[in-house]
Enzyme design. Structure first.
Site, PDB file in Angstrom:
ATOM      1  N   ASP A  67     -29.015 -11.431  21.616  1.00 17.67           N
ATOM      2  CA  ASP A  67     -29.562 -12.221  20.724  1.00 17.67           C
ATOM      3  C   ASP A  67     -31.043 -12.631  21.628  1.00 17.67           C
ATOM      4  OD1 ASP A  67     -30.871 -14.340  19.592  1.00 17.67           O
ATOM      5  OD2 ASP A  67     -29.103 -15.524  19.525  1.00 17.67           O
TER       6      ASP A  67
ATOM      7  N   TYR B 171     -41.519 -18.612   6.891  1.00 17.98           N
ATOM      8  CA  TYR B 171     -41.690 -17.338   7.297  1.00 17.98           C
ATOM      9  C   TYR B 171     -43.069 -16.869   7.648  1.00 17.98           C
ATOM     10  CZ  TYR B 171     -41.284 -12.113   7.178  1.00 17.98           C
ATOM     11  OH  TYR B 171     -41.577 -10.700   7.387  1.00 17.98           O
TER      12      TYR B 171
ATOM     13  N   LYS C  45     -29.695  -2.609  -9.020  1.00 15.40           N
ATOM     14  CA  LYS C  45     -29.368  -3.386 -10.459  1.00 15.40           C
ATOM     15  C   LYS C  45     -29.175  -2.072 -11.244  1.00 15.40           C
ATOM     16  CE  LYS C  45     -31.514  -7.841  -9.571  1.00 15.40           C
ATOM     17  NZ  LYS C  45     -32.559  -8.715  -9.930  1.00 15.40           N
TER      18      LYS C  45
HETATM   19  P1  NAD Z   1     -34.432  -6.250   9.088  1.00 18.79           P
HETATM   20  O1  NAD Z   1     -33.776  -7.528   8.545  1.00 18.79           O
HETATM   21  O2  NAD Z   1     -33.694  -5.098   8.464  1.00 18.79           O
HETATM   22  O3  NAD Z   1     -34.403  -6.114  10.547  1.00 18.79           O
HETATM   23  C1  NAD Z   1     -34.657  -6.900  11.671  1.00 18.79           C
HETATM   24  C2  NAD Z   1     -33.474  -6.839  12.738  1.00 18.79           C
HETATM   25  O4  NAD Z   1     -33.706  -7.898  13.558  1.00 18.79           O
HETATM   26  C3  NAD Z   1     -32.301  -7.068  11.960  1.00 18.79           C
HETATM   27  O5  NAD Z   1     -31.282  -6.084  12.474  1.00 18.79           O
HETATM   28  C4  NAD Z   1     -31.675  -8.362  12.675  1.00 18.79           C
HETATM   29  O6  NAD Z   1     -30.424  -8.259  13.104  1.00 18.79           O
HETATM   30  C5  NAD Z   1     -32.558  -8.426  14.083  1.00 18.79           C
HETATM   31  N1  NAD Z   1     -32.487  -9.784  14.793  1.00 18.79           N
HETATM   32  C6  NAD Z   1     -32.877 -10.953  13.986  1.00 18.79           C
HETATM   33  N2  NAD Z   1     -32.628 -11.990  14.811  1.00 18.79           N
HETATM   34  C7  NAD Z   1     -32.396 -11.322  16.059  1.00 18.79           C
HETATM   35  C8  NAD Z   1     -32.148 -11.768  17.279  1.00 18.79           C
HETATM   36  N3  NAD Z   1     -32.288 -13.129  17.677  1.00 18.79           N
HETATM   37  N4  NAD Z   1     -31.959 -11.084  18.447  1.00 18.79           N
HETATM   38  C9  NAD Z   1     -31.841  -9.760  18.185  1.00 18.79           C
HETATM   39  N5  NAD Z   1     -32.069  -9.266  16.943  1.00 18.79           N
HETATM   40  C10 NAD Z   1     -32.441 -10.035  15.957  1.00 18.79           C
HETATM   41  O7  NAD Z   1     -35.703  -6.508   8.677  1.00 18.79           O
HETATM   42  P2  NAD Z   1     -37.191  -5.231   8.584  1.00 18.79           P
HETATM   43  O8  NAD Z   1     -37.144  -4.959   7.287  1.00 18.79           O
HETATM   44  O9  NAD Z   1     -36.769  -4.100   9.350  1.00 18.79           O
HETATM   45  O10 NAD Z   1     -38.374  -5.874   9.115  1.00 18.79           O
HETATM   46  C11 NAD Z   1     -38.690  -5.663  10.688  1.00 18.79           C
HETATM   47  C12 NAD Z   1     -39.621  -6.601  10.931  1.00 18.79           C
HETATM   48  O11 NAD Z   1     -40.767  -6.210   9.990  1.00 18.79           O
HETATM   49  C13 NAD Z   1     -39.602  -7.754  10.831  1.00 18.79           C
HETATM   50  O12 NAD Z   1     -40.161  -8.591  11.688  1.00 18.79           O
HETATM   51  C14 NAD Z   1     -40.261  -8.456   9.429  1.00 18.79           C
HETATM   52  O13 NAD Z   1     -40.583  -9.794   9.473  1.00 18.79           O
HETATM   53  C15 NAD Z   1     -41.225  -7.538   9.583  1.00 18.79           C
HETATM   54  N6  NAD Z   1     -41.889  -7.296   7.868  1.00 18.79           N
HETATM   55  C16 NAD Z   1     -40.875  -6.538   7.031  1.00 18.79           C
HETATM   56  C17 NAD Z   1     -41.465  -6.178   6.028  1.00 18.79           C
HETATM   57  C18 NAD Z   1     -40.603  -5.400   4.956  1.00 18.79           C
HETATM   58  O14 NAD Z   1     -41.044  -5.168   3.842  1.00 18.79           O
HETATM   59  N7  NAD Z   1     -39.264  -4.844   5.456  1.00 18.79           N
HETATM   60  C19 NAD Z   1     -42.623  -6.613   5.428  1.00 18.79           C
HETATM   61  C20 NAD Z   1     -43.372  -7.309   6.403  1.00 18.79           C
HETATM   62  C21 NAD Z   1     -42.989  -7.771   7.580  1.00 18.79           C
END
Ligand code: NAD
Length: 325
Positions: A53, A148, A199
């Site tokens: 974590d 967020y 969907k």
């Molecule tokens: P995701 O939810 O698939 O991956 C995020 C990962 O972080 C998850 O596997 C989760 O378990 C892990 N995580 C959360 N809290 C944690 C903690 N305390 N310790 C360790 N791991 C932890 O999301 P994603 O789509 O892969 O996004 C990755 C990054 O990109 C994030 O920062 C997200 O905010 C950013 N982002 C994503 C998008 C998108 O469209 N996917 C858009 C804008 C920004």
């Protein structure tokens, strides 16, 4: 040989980043996520895979130790259905970035990447579906997505101050909706492209030819295929770009048009029902890519139709495998 830590490696983008780093061969990789290993979207036997974590400072110190590059993709996040109802959880991700930055500073890391979001942009600049594209300067005066978006904006600034005050090289990309295989498509955290694929597939498999769309379907977004996202992360990480920069497609579509694309891929037409009370986010959002083109002579360019075909195929295989079990 670089030693790299990918925080959030069990997630969608983190998993693809690890996969791509492995192919580059000049990296030792430490993949870290808090989810149990069997829930990671992609796990590789030749990388260090740690379940920790990263809100905890000690875990960040342990994870960064021995690494010279940090990619922070870890956050408690999801699509509008999640972030509109989990604002506190989203903001607690501030601990991840803050503790990783402190560890990176103390362990003498060379480069640090932070994944920010288009949700940092001022909501008043996103009221028109014909959004001309959000410029990096449109984040201020600040009126970010509640919860967020504010966390992302604050964390961007933390990266800047660690660069200015401690000399840590930080790079920040503002991702605009990323989609592709090996990501969330059910359970409440999924985003529009994956949700619509699911969907449409459900409708096709059940023979009940209707679909519920959140909002009136006229809201607009742009969607970046994962391969463009990963290429962009590397381009930005090794650039001289100090300030946050857009990393997104500028191919803007309405949610109705996105649904048309998925229906065409599936070869079916569905009766649409619009849920006007569902979370729908801002009215119009697109990425202005002037700055990234200027700095990198590059921008995300994979056509939405091509990326959606690959995404659809992957979700279809997952759903039909599950059905067969
Ligand atoms: P995701 O939810 O698939 O991956 C995020 C990962 O972080 C998850 O596997 C989760 O378990 C892990 N995580 C959360 N809290 C944690 C903690 N305390 N310790 C360790 N791991 C932890 O999301 P994603 O789509 O892969 O996004 C990755 C990054 O990109 C994030 O920062 C997200 O905010 C950013 N982002 C994503 C998008 C998108 O469209 N996917 C858009 C804008 C920004």
């Amino acid at each position: 040989m670089n030693k790299v830590i990918v925080a959030g490696a069990g997630g969608f983008i983190g998993g693809h980043l690890v996969s791509s780093l492995r192919k580059r061969k000049n990296h030792l990789i430490r993949a870290v996520d808090m989810k149990p290993l069997n829930e990671w979207y992609q796990v590789f036997p030749d990388t260090e895979n740690w379940v920790l974590d990263l809100r905890e400072k000690e875990n960040c110190i342990k994870s960064v130790d021995g690494c010279n590059e940090v990619y922070n993709l870890a956050a408690d996040m999801g699509g509008m259905g999640f972030i509109e109802t989990h604002k506190a959880a989203c903001m607690i991700s501030v601990l991840i970035n803050t503790h990783l930055l402190m560890a990176a500073r103390d362990k003498g890391v060379d480069r640090y990447f932070y994944s920010s979001s288009a949700c940092v942009y001022n909501a008043e600049k996103q009221t028109d579906p014909e959004n001309p594209g959000l410029k990096e300067s449109d984040a201020y005066p600040a009126l970010a997505e509640d919860g967020y978006g504010w966390e992302k904006l604050f964390s961007e600034r933390m990266c800047r101050h660690f660069r200015e005050d401690f000399g840590l090289t930080t790079r920040i990309a503002r991702f605009h909706n990323v989609y592709g295989p090996f990501g969330t498509y059910y359970g409440g955290r999924e985003k529009a492209p994956a949700a619509i694929c699911r969907k449409v597939i459900e409708a096709g498999l059940s023979g009940k030819y209707e679909i519920v769309i959140w909002g009136d379907g006229l809201q607009t977004r742009s969607f970046m295929y994962i391969d463009d996202c990963i290429q962009g992360i590397f381009n930005i990480m090794y650039s001289q770009i100090k300030e946050p920069i857009n990393l997104g497609s500028s191919e803007m579509v309405s949610i109705n048009a996105l649904t048309d694309i998925v229906e065409e891929i599936a070869g079916i037409k569905l009766q649409r029902r619009y849920d006007l009370d569902a979370p729908k986010g801002v009215r119009g959002r697109n990425s202005d890519n002037t700055l990234i083109k200027k700095y990198l002579n590059w921008e995300p360019s994979i056509p939405l139709k091509n990326g959606m075909r690959k995404t659809y195929d992957w979700i279809y295989s997952q759903m039909t495998e599950k059905q067969a079990e």
